[in-house]
Design an enzyme around this catalytic site. Structure first.
Site, mmCIF file in Angstrom:
data_model
loop_
_atom_site.group_PDB
_atom_site.id
_atom_site.type_symbol
_atom_site.label_atom_id
_atom_site.label_comp_id
_atom_site.label_asym_id
_atom_site.label_seq_id
_atom_site.Cartn_x
_atom_site.Cartn_y
_atom_site.Cartn_z
ATOM 1 N N ASP A 1 -2.835 -7.438 -5.652
ATOM 2 C CA ASP A 1 -3.214 -6.308 -4.824
ATOM 3 C C ASP A 1 -3.765 -5.173 -5.669
ATOM 4 O O ASP A 1 -3.348 -4.995 -6.807
ATOM 5 C CB ASP A 1 -1.944 -5.829 -4.114
ATOM 6 C CG ASP A 1 -2.247 -5.250 -2.758
ATOM 7 O OD1 ASP A 1 -3.438 -5.165 -2.399
ATOM 8 O OD2 ASP A 1 -1.290 -4.873 -2.059
ATOM 9 N N HIS B 1 -8.467 -1.176 -0.206
ATOM 10 C CA HIS B 1 -7.472 -2.207 -0.516
ATOM 11 C C HIS B 1 -8.260 -3.444 -0.903
ATOM 12 O O HIS B 1 -9.242 -3.757 -0.249
ATOM 13 C CB HIS B 1 -6.640 -2.605 0.702
ATOM 14 C CG HIS B 1 -6.010 -1.483 1.434
ATOM 15 N ND1 HIS B 1 -4.659 -1.390 1.616
ATOM 16 C CD2 HIS B 1 -6.542 -0.406 2.053
ATOM 17 C CE1 HIS B 1 -4.373 -0.325 2.322
ATOM 18 N NE2 HIS B 1 -5.496 0.289 2.614
ATOM 19 N N LYS C 1 -13.021 -4.941 6.981
ATOM 20 C CA LYS C 1 -12.876 -5.627 5.703
ATOM 21 C C LYS C 1 -14.011 -6.601 5.438
ATOM 22 O O LYS C 1 -14.696 -7.035 6.360
ATOM 23 C CB LYS C 1 -11.541 -6.369 5.651
ATOM 24 C CG LYS C 1 -11.387 -7.436 6.740
ATOM 25 C CD LYS C 1 -10.094 -8.234 6.582
ATOM 26 C CE LYS C 1 -9.985 -9.295 7.656
ATOM 27 N NZ LYS C 1 -8.864 -10.211 7.484
ATOM 28 N N GLN D 1 0.912 -10.893 -3.874
ATOM 29 C CA GLN D 1 -0.504 -10.554 -3.710
ATOM 30 C C GLN D 1 -1.053 -10.010 -5.012
ATOM 31 O O GLN D 1 -0.355 -9.273 -5.712
ATOM 32 C CB GLN D 1 -0.651 -9.457 -2.658
ATOM 33 C CG GLN D 1 -0.397 -9.892 -1.249
ATOM 34 C CD GLN D 1 -0.666 -8.748 -0.304
ATOM 35 O OE1 GLN D 1 -0.112 -7.672 -0.442
ATOM 36 N NE2 GLN D 1 -1.530 -8.984 0.673
ATOM 37 N N CYS E 1 0.787 -1.238 0.000
ATOM 38 C CA CYS E 1 0.000 0.000 0.000
ATOM 39 C C CYS E 1 0.821 1.293 0.000
ATOM 40 O O CYS E 1 0.511 2.191 -0.777
ATOM 41 C CB CYS E 1 -1.036 0.042 1.122
ATOM 42 S SG CYS E 1 -1.018 -1.298 2.279
ATOM 43 N N ARG F 1 6.715 -11.731 4.640
ATOM 44 C CA ARG F 1 6.244 -11.606 6.021
ATOM 45 C C ARG F 1 6.837 -12.726 6.854
ATOM 46 O O ARG F 1 6.922 -13.864 6.397
ATOM 47 C CB ARG F 1 4.712 -11.706 6.067
ATOM 48 C CG ARG F 1 4.058 -10.589 5.276
ATOM 49 C CD ARG F 1 2.547 -10.680 5.368
ATOM 50 N NE ARG F 1 1.955 -9.678 4.492
ATOM 51 C CZ ARG F 1 0.656 -9.568 4.247
ATOM 52 N NH1 ARG F 1 -0.185 -10.392 4.840
ATOM 53 N NH2 ARG F 1 0.199 -8.639 3.445
ATOM 54 N N HIS G 1 -5.340 -0.921 -5.059
ATOM 55 C CA HIS G 1 -5.783 0.154 -4.172
ATOM 56 C C HIS G 1 -6.604 1.131 -4.976
ATOM 57 O O HIS G 1 -6.159 1.614 -6.007
ATOM 58 C CB HIS G 1 -4.576 0.832 -3.532
ATOM 59 C CG HIS G 1 -3.820 -0.104 -2.646
ATOM 60 N ND1 HIS G 1 -2.758 -0.837 -3.089
ATOM 61 C CD2 HIS G 1 -4.024 -0.464 -1.354
ATOM 62 C CE1 HIS G 1 -2.321 -1.611 -2.102
ATOM 63 N NE2 HIS G 1 -3.067 -1.416 -1.036
#
Length: 633
Positions: A380, A508, A462, A378, A331, A360, A382
């Site tokens: 991902d 997200h 979420k 990911q 992000c 991670r 945004h």
RNA sequence: GCCGAGGUAGCUCAGCUGGUAGAGCAGCUGAUUCGUAAUCAGCAGGUCGGGAGUUCGAAUCUCCUCCUCGGCUCCA
């Protein structure tokens, strides 16, 4: 005495005990349910004659099966008590598909012990001991369990608020239990102990490690067998096993745990997934980004990750005297792209998407094949939008998510709304607004959902979507998160119609979650047998004898030139052997080339299931393959 | 991280109470040219996860360490 008992839709009035028994037997009942929803044992029926109506809890129902399994766990505890008198009893609930019981014992159980315990259990079941409920004042119960030196039971009793507690006794074995139980041990018709595992008392690693025995129980042996077959099938489909067998990926000791090597075939599947993903995102008005793998530690301090997410982050590395950190999330980078120029309200919503690889820290004991790793990509995105656009954007994302999941053969979903966790950033007001936005969108779409209190991420609430795979197992992949906080932290803004700066909202979202994990789920979902569009090798060209290789090569080259993932099987082997190889590699189609094909110029196509299609020219074959690939079925 | 079980050839696995490794498949070579899930023969392949110790001698016993698996916990 007159009691009304409901079995399914019919209500019977019964007068005496034998009448009751007859009725209950007919309903396959293991317990009763009061109007209040409280469960009671079948034999406490006479105490309840004032209750207007009791419902028979059938063994066929979820509640009935749970009671049955719970009782089986007590029988197991009884068996353990007899075989291992030193074992201290902790807890033994029914769980999904079975039950467990935790014991405090010096020497852990072995697989041979399980067998012994099973035999002892069968003995107890044969004795058909009735389960007898006793109510004791707390003090007396405490004394009883203190005498027995059952410290876990003592601890539990001390936490019970009522003045009285219930005990159950069966064949001389007494246990603290809320109940209800099946009337007698002989009710148990089918059970099996599955595995032993360590488990902390009350799930906290600060407490002592106990030994947990998992087991399962079903109403009838046939159902138990079906469940054991299911477990076999799960094992057969294990993505780690198939990943090795099909040469899709590996994990290497010299590289590190939780770090995935995608082999050519796995990488080919990933490429297909990524191409599809990128194309669909561009079509849905997303813009594709690429961002670095590391950033200054300062950035993560600013974003709040260093404060709230540190235990999942790796140690910083120093470059020219400045600390850098490998990214656990994408992000901040996307925000930086947004912030690189002044944005107008006319441009919103801006949707940035990236297949971003993040790292991670996961504790060594939790790593699991592709499902739980330390480095993953990911899918991902945004979305930066105005507050009045949130609902529509979330609706779009929900539609898009369902479209993508469907394409991969997932038709069934469960949706969860996760609210504010204990550790969070931002104001409670922002949290409330964003939670409501998610709720409204779900409701507008008419989607059913459950609330998961406190399960949100530290920066916002979420929506999580769990898919159901071909074995009926649920996996969480997609997540949609509203974020009012990062825009504030990073001073994100757009120029409004009024000429002033306003703060956008960030959404997200990830559809597949992690490519690694999603791949693992896909492998198990399809049992390694991917649909044509995903298959890393779509067709194998098999020749019968050496003189057929020339034509085989011609077909191979033609298909390859036209973007079909094709492989030649021209070895000097018998056709049966080659077909076997092709089947083992789960290749959807084979082309057979022999004398007949050479003469006619047409090829024979064999499907994975063994079916042969009518001979076709190579052009017709290509057309057929392309149509199927296009359909993504 | 913790409890337990494991780590032997590319893969799947055997190797009893210590006497320095074995099978099947895969690989390579040769023969076979054979039409829908395994053609035959030969060859090659391992400092038994790594390190230290006990012993005349360790895959086997002890300790340490790494990794994998089943759970606990957490999550994508």
């Amino acid at each position: 005495m007159e009691i009304k008992i409901r079995i399914g839709d019919s209500v019977s009035e019964v007068q005496d005990a034998s009448g009751i028994n007859k009725i209950l037997k007919r309903g396959n009942a293991v317990a009763l349910k009061k109007e209040s929803g409280e469960f009671i044992d079948l034999d406490s029926i006479s105490d309840e004659s004032d209750d207007p109506e009791l419902e028979a809890v059938s063994l066929d129902s979820a509640d009935g099966l749970e009671i049955y399994r719970h009782s089986t766990s007590h029988i197991m505890a009884h068996a353990v008590r007899e075989l291992f008198p030193d074992a201290k009893m902790a807890i033994g609930p029914a769980i999904e598909n079975g039950f467990y019981y935790d014991f405090d014992i010096d020497t852990p159980f072995t697989p041979e012990d399980l067998k012994k315990i099973e035999d002892k259990m069968s003995g107890i079941i044969n004795e058909n001991n009735p389960f007898r409920r006793k109510i004791l004042p707390k003090k007396e119960a405490l004394r009883l369990f203190e005498e027995m030196d059952e410290k876990y039971k003592v601890e539990i009793i001390n936490e019970i608020e009522d003045e009285e507690v219930s005990l159950y006794e069966e064949g001389g074995f007494v246990d603290l239990c809320r109940g209800p139980h099946i009337p007698s041990t002989g009710y148990v018709k089918a059970f099996k102990l599955l595995k032993v595992a360590g488990a902390y008392w009350r799930g906290s690693e600060k407490n002592k490690m106990l030994q947990r025995i998992y087991g399962t129980a079903f109403a009838i042996p046939k159902e138990l067998k079906r469940h054991l077959n299911f477990l076999e099938e799960v094992k057969k489909r294990d993505h780690r096993r198939l990943g090795k067998e099909l040469d899709l990926f590996s994990i290497n000791d010299n590289i590190g745990p939780g770090l995935i090597l995608w082999h050519p075939r796995g990488a080919m599947i990933r490429k297909t997934i990524e191409d599809f993903w990128r194309n669909e995102h561009i079509r849905a008005d997303y813009q594709i980004l690429f961002t670095p793998h590391i950033a200054k530690l300062r950035l993560w301090e600013q974003s709040g990750h260093w404060g709230f997410y540190r235990e999942n982050m790796y140690s910083p590395m120093e470059i020219d005297g400045v600390d850098y950190e490998i990214k656990p999330m994408n992000c901040p980078f996307h925000i930086a792209v947004y912030n690189s120029s002044l944005k107008s309200y006319r441009e919103l919503p801006i949707r940035y998407a990236e297949l971003g690889t993040v790292y991670r820290y996961e504790r060594s004991g939790v790593l699991h094949g592709l499902m739980r790793v330390r480095g993953f990509t990911q899918d991902d995105a945004h979305i930066f939008c105005r507050e009045d656009q949130i609902e529509e954007e979330i609706l779009n994302v929900l539609d898009f998510t369902i479209f993508v999941l469907r394409t991969f053969g997932f038709e069934d979903y469960n949706i969860y709304l996760s609210t504010r966790p204990e550790k969070f950033v931002g104001s409670p007001g922002n949290w409330e607004r964003s939670t409501n936005a998610l709720k409204t969108s779900l409701e507008k779409k008419g989607l059913k959902y459950e609330v998961d209190p406190g399960e949100g991420v530290f920066y916002g609430p979420k929506i999580d979507i769990k898919v159901k795979d071909s074995l009926g197992r649920r996996w969480q992949c997609s997540t949609i998160q509203v974020d009012f906080n990062n825009p504030e932290i990073f001073d994100v803004s757009y120029r409004g119609a009024d000429g002033k700066d306003h703060q956008p909202i960030m959404i997200h979202r990830a559809l597949m979650g992690s490519l690694e994990r999603f791949f693992g789920i896909l492998i198990e979902h399809y049992a390694g047998s991917f649909p044509l569009w995903l298959a890393p090798v779509q067709i194998s060209v098999i020749t019968i004898a050496e003189r057929h290789i020339e034509f085989g090569l011609e077909v191979l080259k033609y298909l390859k030139k036209n973007d079909i993932k094709v492989e030649g099987s021209f070895d000097n082997e018998k056709i049966g052997y080659k077909i076997r190889q092709s089947a083992h590699s789960r290749i959807p189609y084979s082309v057979i080339i022999g004398d007949k094909e050479m003469d006619s110029g047409k090829v024979t196509v064999r499907k994975k299931n063994g079916e042969n299609l009518a001979p076709v020219t190579k052009e017709e074959l290509l057309d057929m393959l392309n149509k199927e690939i296009e359909s993504k079925k």
